[in-house]
Design a protein around this motif. Structure first.
Motif, short mmCIF file in Angstrom:
data_model
loop_
_atom_site.label_atom_id
_atom_site.label_comp_id
_atom_site.label_asym_id
_atom_site.label_seq_id
_atom_site.Cartn_x
_atom_site.Cartn_y
_atom_site.Cartn_z
N LEU A 348 -13.36 75.34 -68.96
CA LEU A 348 -14.20 74.25 -69.43
C LEU A 348 -14.20 74.26 -70.94
N GLY A 349 -13.91 73.12 -71.55
CA GLY A 349 -13.89 73.03 -73.01
C GLY A 349 -14.53 71.74 -73.49
N ALA A 350 -15.08 71.79 -74.69
CA ALA A 350 -15.73 70.60 -75.25
C ALA A 350 -15.57 70.59 -76.76
N GLU A 351 -15.47 69.36 -77.31
CA GLU A 351 -15.41 69.16 -78.75
C GLU A 351 -16.37 68.04 -79.12
N TYR A 352 -17.12 68.24 -80.20
CA TYR A 352 -18.10 67.25 -80.63
C TYR A 352 -17.93 67.00 -82.12
N ARG A 353 -17.69 65.74 -82.48
CA ARG A 353 -17.55 65.36 -83.89
C ARG A 353 -18.95 65.15 -84.48
N LEU A 354 -19.44 66.16 -85.14
CA LEU A 354 -20.79 66.11 -85.69
C LEU A 354 -20.86 65.14 -86.86
N ILE A 355 -19.86 65.21 -87.73
CA ILE A 355 -19.78 64.30 -88.89
C ILE A 355 -18.36 63.75 -88.94
N GLN A 356 -18.21 62.46 -88.94
CA GLN A 356 -16.87 61.89 -88.93
C GLN A 356 -16.68 60.77 -89.96
N ASN A 357 -17.53 60.77 -90.97
CA ASN A 357 -17.43 59.78 -92.03
C ASN A 357 -16.94 60.45 -93.31
N ARG A 358 -15.96 59.83 -93.95
CA ARG A 358 -15.47 60.39 -95.21
C ARG A 358 -16.58 60.43 -96.26
N PRO A 359 -16.58 61.40 -97.17
CA PRO A 359 -15.52 62.39 -97.37
C PRO A 359 -15.68 63.65 -96.52
N TYR A 360 -16.68 63.69 -95.62
CA TYR A 360 -16.93 64.88 -94.82
C TYR A 360 -16.50 64.65 -93.38
N THR A 361 -15.95 65.69 -92.76
CA THR A 361 -15.74 65.69 -91.31
C THR A 361 -16.10 67.08 -90.79
N VAL A 362 -16.83 67.12 -89.71
CA VAL A 362 -17.22 68.39 -89.07
C VAL A 362 -17.04 68.23 -87.57
N ARG A 363 -16.32 69.16 -86.96
CA ARG A 363 -16.10 69.14 -85.53
C ARG A 363 -16.48 70.49 -84.94
N LEU A 364 -17.32 70.48 -83.91
CA LEU A 364 -17.73 71.69 -83.21
C LEU A 364 -16.95 71.79 -81.91
N ARG A 365 -16.63 73.00 -81.48
CA ARG A 365 -15.89 73.18 -80.24
C ARG A 365 -16.32 74.46 -79.53
N GLY A 366 -16.10 74.48 -78.24
CA GLY A 366 -16.41 75.66 -77.45
C GLY A 366 -15.62 75.63 -76.16
N SER A 367 -15.38 76.80 -75.58
CA SER A 367 -14.63 76.86 -74.33
C SER A 367 -15.02 78.11 -73.55
N LEU A 368 -14.84 77.99 -72.25
CA LEU A 368 -15.07 79.09 -71.31
C LEU A 368 -13.90 79.06 -70.34
N ALA A 369 -13.12 80.13 -70.28
CA ALA A 369 -11.87 80.08 -69.50
C ALA A 369 -11.57 81.41 -68.83
N ARG A 370 -11.11 81.31 -67.58
CA ARG A 370 -10.58 82.47 -66.88
C ARG A 370 -9.11 82.62 -67.22
N SER A 371 -8.59 83.83 -67.13
CA SER A 371 -7.17 84.09 -67.38
C SER A 371 -6.68 85.16 -66.42
N TYR A 372 -5.36 85.28 -66.33
CA TYR A 372 -4.77 86.31 -65.48
C TYR A 372 -3.39 86.67 -66.00
N ARG A 373 -2.91 87.83 -65.58
CA ARG A 373 -1.54 88.25 -65.87
C ARG A 373 -0.95 88.91 -64.65
N VAL A 374 0.14 88.36 -64.16
CA VAL A 374 0.85 88.97 -63.04
C VAL A 374 1.55 90.22 -63.53
N PRO A 375 1.46 91.36 -62.83
CA PRO A 375 2.16 92.57 -63.28
C PRO A 375 3.65 92.33 -63.45
N THR A 376 4.24 92.96 -64.46
CA THR A 376 5.66 92.79 -64.71
C THR A 376 6.47 93.45 -63.60
N LEU A 377 7.76 93.11 -63.55
CA LEU A 377 8.63 93.72 -62.55
C LEU A 377 8.77 95.22 -62.80
#
Length: 595
Positions: A348-377
């Motif tokens: 799950l990921g999200a991005e929010y443009r807090l300020i998007q008017n020049r000359p300033y831009t601010v973008r907030l982001r966050g994520s929550l993610a599962r991962s895995y690795r298959v054992p090598t040969l």
């Protein structure tokens, strides 16, 4: 995937590092740590404090990590092998599959512009090292409906490593030599709705340690043949692929060569959908598909002469642009492996443009993610030491970040990027020294830290100048005891992972003349798990001077480089002193015609 930090490497840097490998570029221009044994020798990545097997390396979307080792030697990937480079930080298994635990490195091929362009280049370095490249890009219209374009590139490199001094600070340098060559071929057939492309990449890398000692020399040769065919039409995308990796290893007179061959046959299909919600401006994109790969390997030291297995993935990737400010991603992936049940990996990921008017831009982001690795040969099938019952690794990555930009007087611009993360990896696989180095699950490792990237650029008529700063604080430790060996290492920083890393780049350009100063800083690292031994930190300073000489349809690019200006003694890997001050000069000739 929204919510994750992605750093795209621009064309200026790609050209500046044209005659070097990918590890050289990324170690100086990103917070990612690379560990190297020396020029042309083994170079591996430690992305956010993880191991070399926790980074997915993708070429046009295809994972090219060696299945036997589960990792990539970045000294075998020169910049000539691709056109686009991006770094994706954090776990992204829901998008790319196995290995994407610490991060992903993305290599891509771009479609050339119409016309003909021929490039021929050569770099000569200290220690009798050299690189040669030849590239041809072409594009034309076949008829009123179809266009054709392509790229053919060939390269070779010789790293003889004839150091001026046999010792540095009283420590002997183990001599080595590396010969590298490769061929890249990209072909594109396109019209308004269809695109058919074919991609081939052949590499051959031979490393010899102690080459002048017939009794004690060691040779490792890695040959990779990669082929891909892609077809895209109106939201549909189909891909077939084949990769063959050959590893040869021999010592002494080479009378006995350990020979390992692994083939991968893959097919992938996906469909993209898009819905727009009337006047609200809300847009939903969905990408669904699956892929199947068949593995076949022959390794002399495996328990069986031939090993084969099948792997499959089903995925659903979604992007919901709820408004001009908010973007949300929900991604789902389930992998299937012969004899294994990899975990379900949503994100799950999200991005929010807090300020998007020049000359300033601010973008907030966050994520929550599962991962895995298959054992090598190797971890499963190596004779006596492999463990067929070993479990896949699985992780959970949490990340928050912010990006900001500020433009001042249309001359100065500033950028900032800040991230904090917590990556828990369970069933971490380890070659246990207390059990004759048998592959086992290490239980639980936690990587946590922060990254900061700052940039400044200024433009005044014929003069441009600016700087970038990268800093990373990385704390990675084992958090659970798995046997008596681990009692002294729980909670301690993993070996060879510095707590602090950073780099600074300063540049100034006047017309066609550019001057770049690059500084790398690595803090103290422990070389043993119990912290009984350590390697001191170091600071390196590099200087690049380059210019371009355009003339009608022709051009020349000349670059001079001084590495390690202060002649600092340092070791990336304990016991392997790196070279001192060295020099390189390169010349690239270009001829171009338009359609």
């Amino acid at each position: 995937m929204s919510g994750l930090k992605i750093q795209k490497i621009d064309s200026v840097l790609l050209e500046q590092f044209r005659f070097r490998n990918i590890a050289d570029l990324l170690s100086i221009n990103t917070p990612v740590l690379f560990k190297s044994y020396g020029p042309g020798q083994l170079s591996t990545v430690a992305f956010r404090g993880t191991s070399a097997s926790h980074t997915a390396v993708l070429w046009n979307g295809l994972n090219i990590n060696l299945p036997t080792l589960g990792q990539t030697d970045f000294s075998t990937i020169p910049m000539a092998g691709f056109d686009q480079l991006s770094v994706q930080f954090g776990s992204s298994a829901s998008i790319v599959g196995t290995d994407a635990v610490g991060g992903s490195i993305l290599l891509g091929s771009s479609k050339p512009q119409p016309g003909l362009q021929v490039m021929l280049g050569r770099q000569q370095e200290s220690f009798r090292n050299n690189q040669t490249q030849a590239t041809v890009k072409y594009g034309t219209r076949l008829n009123k409906n179809w266009d054709f374009s392509g790229k053919t590139a060939a390269y070779d490199g010789n790293m003889n490593n004839r150091y001026r001094h046999p010792e540095r600070n009283g420590e002997a340098i183990s001599p080595s030599s590396t010969f590298q060559k490769g061929l890249v071929q990209d072909l594109f057939f396109t019209n308004n709705k269809h695109e058919l492309s074919a991609h081939f990449w052949l590499t051959d890398n031979t490393l010899t340690n102690n080459p002048e000692n017939p009794a004690g020399r060691q040779m490792t040769r890695i040959q990779s043949s990669r082929a891909m065919l892609r077809y895209q039409v109106e939201g549909w995308s189909l891909r077939t692929s084949w990769i063959r990796d050959v590893i040869d290893y021999a010592v002494g007179d080479y009378s006995k060569i350990d020979h390992a061959v692994t083939d991968r046959y893959g097919v992938r299909g996906e469909r993209t959908f898009e819905w727009k919600a009337g006047k609200s401006g809300s847009t939903i994109q969905m990408q669904t598909g699956g892929e199947f790969t068949h593995y076949k390997t022959q390794v002399e030291n495996y328990e069986r002469p031939v090993i084969s297995e099948n792997r499959g993935d089903l995925f659903i990737l979604t992007r919901w642009q709820t408004s001009r400010r908010l973007l949300v991603s929900v991604n789902l992936r389930q992998a299937f492996v012969t004899g294994y049940r990899p975990p379900f990996t949503p994100s799950l990921g999200a991005e929010y443009r807090l300020i998007q008017n020049r000359p300033y831009t601010v973008r907030l982001r966050g994520s929550l993610a599962r991962s895995y690795r298959v054992p090598t040969l190797n971890e499963r099938y190596w004779k006596d030491l492999g463990n067929p019952n070993i479990k896949p690794e699985n992780g959970l990555n949490k990340e928050l970040g912010a990006e900001a930009g500020y433009v001042l007087n249309r001359i100065h611009s500033f950028t900032g990027n800040f991230s904090i993360y917590h990556n828990k990896i369970d069933q971490w696989i380890y070659w246990n020294p207390t059990n004759n180095f048998r592959a086992e699950n290490l239980q639980l490792v936690v990587s946590r830290g922060l990254e900061m990237q700052l940039g400044w650029k200024a433009n005044r008529e014929n003069v441009q100048f600016g700087s970038t700063v990268n800093y990373a604080l990385t704390n990675t430790s084992q958090e659970k005891i798995f046997d008596a060996y681990a009692t002294d290492i729980v909670g301690k920083q993993l070996p060879h992972i510095p707590l602090h890393t950073g780099n600074v780049t300063l540049f100034m350009q006047y017309k066609n003349l550019r001057l770049t100063n690059q500084i790398q800083v690595i803090s103290k690292r422990y070389t043993t798990a119990d912290h009984s031994q350590s390697a001191p930190g170091y600071c390196l300073d590099h200087l690049i001077v380059e210019t371009t000489l355009p003339w009608r349809r022709y051009g020349a690019s000349l670059q001079g480089r001084v590495n390690n200006i202060s002649n600092t003694f340092y070791q990336s890997i304990n016991g392997n002193p790196m070279p001192g001050r060295s020099f390189a000069i390169s010349l690239l000739l270009t001829a171009k015609t338009t359609r």
